[in-house]
Design a protein around this motif. Structure first.
Motif, mmCIF file in Angstrom:
data_model
loop_
_atom_site.group_PDB
_atom_site.id
_atom_site.type_symbol
_atom_site.label_atom_id
_atom_site.label_comp_id
_atom_site.label_asym_id
_atom_site.label_seq_id
_atom_site.Cartn_x
_atom_site.Cartn_y
_atom_site.Cartn_z
ATOM 1 N N GLY A 177 0.816 -1.204 0.000
ATOM 2 C CA GLY A 177 0.000 0.000 0.000
ATOM 3 C C GLY A 177 0.847 1.250 0.000
ATOM 4 O O GLY A 177 2.030 1.228 0.364
ATOM 5 N N SER A 178 0.228 2.355 -0.405
ATOM 6 C CA SER A 178 0.927 3.637 -0.433
ATOM 7 C C SER A 178 0.011 4.734 0.082
ATOM 8 O O SER A 178 -1.155 4.807 -0.291
ATOM 9 C CB SER A 178 1.385 3.982 -1.842
ATOM 10 N N ARG A 179 0.582 5.587 0.935
ATOM 11 C CA ARG A 179 -0.132 6.765 1.412
ATOM 12 C C ARG A 179 0.196 7.979 0.545
ATOM 13 O O ARG A 179 -0.447 9.014 0.673
ATOM 14 C CB ARG A 179 0.263 7.062 2.852
ATOM 15 N N SER A 180 1.200 7.871 -0.319
ATOM 16 C CA SER A 180 1.622 9.014 -1.124
ATOM 17 C C SER A 180 1.277 8.867 -2.603
ATOM 18 O O SER A 180 0.864 9.829 -3.241
ATOM 19 C CB SER A 180 3.123 9.250 -0.961
ATOM 20 N N ALA A 181 1.431 7.684 -3.156
ATOM 21 C CA ALA A 181 1.163 7.470 -4.582
ATOM 22 C C ALA A 181 -0.325 7.184 -4.803
ATOM 23 O O ALA A 181 -0.987 6.602 -3.949
ATOM 24 C CB ALA A 181 1.989 6.304 -5.098
ATOM 25 N N HIS A 182 -0.828 7.601 -5.951
ATOM 26 C CA HIS A 182 -2.226 7.322 -6.298
ATOM 27 C C HIS A 182 -2.364 6.040 -7.114
ATOM 28 O O HIS A 182 -3.455 5.521 -7.293
ATOM 29 C CB HIS A 182 -2.841 8.497 -7.056
ATOM 30 N N GLU A 183 -1.232 5.558 -7.610
ATOM 31 C CA GLU A 183 -1.213 4.285 -8.339
ATOM 32 C C GLU A 183 0.209 3.741 -8.300
ATOM 33 O O GLU A 183 1.162 4.481 -8.075
ATOM 34 C CB GLU A 183 -1.697 4.443 -9.778
ATOM 35 N N PHE A 184 0.326 2.430 -8.486
ATOM 36 C CA PHE A 184 1.643 1.810 -8.561
ATOM 37 C C PHE A 184 2.028 1.669 -10.018
ATOM 38 O O PHE A 184 1.175 1.429 -10.881
ATOM 39 C CB PHE A 184 1.640 0.433 -7.906
ATOM 40 N N SER A 185 3.318 1.782 -10.277
ATOM 41 C CA SER A 185 3.796 1.559 -11.635
ATOM 42 C C SER A 185 3.714 0.067 -11.934
ATOM 43 O O SER A 185 3.647 -0.767 -11.028
ATOM 44 C CB SER A 185 5.243 2.046 -11.785
ATOM 45 N N GLU A 186 3.741 -0.243 -13.198
ATOM 46 C CA GLU A 186 3.756 -1.649 -13.608
ATOM 47 C C GLU A 186 4.987 -2.350 -13.039
ATOM 48 O O GLU A 186 4.926 -3.505 -12.633
ATOM 49 C CB GLU A 186 3.743 -1.721 -15.139
ATOM 50 N N GLN A 187 6.111 -1.617 -12.958
ATOM 51 C CA GLN A 187 7.334 -2.194 -12.398
ATOM 52 C C GLN A 187 7.161 -2.525 -10.919
ATOM 53 O O GLN A 187 7.630 -3.559 -10.449
ATOM 54 C CB GLN A 187 8.508 -1.228 -12.576
ATOM 55 N N ASP A 188 6.474 -1.640 -10.163
ATOM 56 C CA ASP A 188 6.234 -1.904 -8.745
ATOM 57 C C ASP A 188 5.397 -3.174 -8.572
ATOM 58 O O ASP A 188 5.685 -4.012 -7.719
ATOM 59 C CB ASP A 188 5.506 -0.732 -8.078
ATOM 60 N N GLU A 189 4.356 -3.320 -9.388
ATOM 61 C CA GLU A 189 3.498 -4.498 -9.298
ATOM 62 C C GLU A 189 4.249 -5.761 -9.690
ATOM 63 O O GLU A 189 4.077 -6.801 -9.060
ATOM 64 C CB GLU A 189 2.247 -4.303 -10.166
ATOM 65 N N ARG A 190 5.095 -5.671 -10.710
ATOM 66 C CA ARG A 190 5.898 -6.834 -11.114
ATOM 67 C C ARG A 190 6.878 -7.235 -10.023
ATOM 68 O O ARG A 190 7.105 -8.420 -9.783
ATOM 69 C CB ARG A 190 6.657 -6.538 -12.407
ATOM 70 N N LEU A 191 7.475 -6.224 -9.363
ATOM 71 C CA LEU A 191 8.414 -6.517 -8.284
ATOM 72 C C LEU A 191 7.712 -7.230 -7.144
ATOM 73 O O LEU A 191 8.223 -8.211 -6.600
ATOM 74 C CB LEU A 191 9.080 -5.231 -7.799
ATOM 75 N N LEU A 192 6.518 -6.765 -6.774
ATOM 76 C CA LEU A 192 5.752 -7.446 -5.718
ATOM 77 C C LEU A 192 5.463 -8.878 -6.112
ATOM 78 O O LEU A 192 5.648 -9.799 -5.317
ATOM 79 C CB LEU A 192 4.449 -6.698 -5.425
ATOM 80 N N ALA A 193 5.023 -9.096 -7.344
ATOM 81 C CA ALA A 193 4.712 -10.455 -7.805
ATOM 82 C C ALA A 193 5.967 -11.328 -7.791
ATOM 83 O O ALA A 193 5.909 -12.487 -7.390
ATOM 84 C CB ALA A 193 4.098 -10.414 -9.200
ATOM 85 N N ALA A 194 7.108 -10.761 -8.199
ATOM 86 C CA ALA A 194 8.343 -11.540 -8.236
ATOM 87 C C ALA A 194 8.803 -11.905 -6.822
ATOM 88 O O ALA A 194 9.216 -13.028 -6.565
ATOM 89 C CB ALA A 194 9.441 -10.749 -8.938
ATOM 90 N N ILE A 195 8.714 -10.955 -5.918
ATOM 91 C CA ILE A 195 9.139 -11.230 -4.535
ATOM 92 C C ILE A 195 8.199 -12.219 -3.895
ATOM 93 O O ILE A 195 8.603 -13.134 -3.211
ATOM 94 C CB ILE A 195 9.220 -9.917 -3.736
#
Length: 195
Positions: A177-195
């Protein structure tokens, strides 16, 4: 993709300029245009390399955490700290593991984590827990038409839930989750999925 689009743009403009007589002013414009395109290409490559390096560094740190962890809960906590430390947009993260028909928080880091330590959700309950049923990532935004009390309570603007699957079975879900960003980049989502 960005580099290919810039190449297409450059080619289209070159064809247009070929139809007109070449004047000294046009040559200056052409040099300026080529410089702008080259600078944009260099920036795109730099961003790609930075994102790739960040992902590789995070995966290396995950491997280290796996070897150094005493037990599963210690590993999950280390895993989430790596995610938060390597992804600037992420303020908070949690891992919920499946226990029967419930998902129980096993690890959490970041803002508001004290209020969710004992949280559990029924599989399929709420928008975030749909991942256990649908087996696909779900992104929730605080600005959406569907209000979400958990997001509002924690002050989170965007939340991404990813299913954890082992041998074809959903064994839990990871949240970021983020309190500052309004959306995650595709790279952020891919990193979460990879981890």
């Amino acid at each position: 993709e960005v580099i290919a689009e810039y190449a297409t743009l450059r080619e289209c403009l070159m064809r247009l300029w070929e139809r007109e007589p070449v004047a000294p002013r046009r040559l200056a414009e052409l040099r300026l245009f080529n410089h702008a395109i080259d600078k944009a290409v260099a920036e795109s490559v730099s961003r790609y390399v930075h994102a790739r390096d960040r992902a590789l560094q995070a995966l290396d740190r995950v491997s280290t955490a796996a070897f150094e962890s005493k037990d599963v809960d210690d590993f999950l906590g280390r895993l989430l700290r790596v995610l938060v430390e390597t992804t600037p947009a992420i303020d908070t993260a949690a891992i919920l593991m499946r226990e029967g028909e419930c998902l129980r928080v096993r690890a959490v880091v970041g803002v508001g984590h004290e209020s969710v330590l004992d949280m559990s959700l029924a599989v399929g309950e709420g928008s975030a827990a749909r991942v256990a049923v649908e087996r696909r990532p779900v992104v929730l935004c605080a600005k959406s038409d569907t209000p979400n009390s958990l997001l509002e309570k924690l002050g989170i603007k965007v939340l991404c839930s990813v299913p954890l699957v082992d041998d074809g079975h959903v064994i839990g879900m990871a949240l970021m989750g983020s309190r500052s960003a309004h959306e995650f980049s595709e790279q952020d989502e891919r990193l979460l999925a990879a981890i």
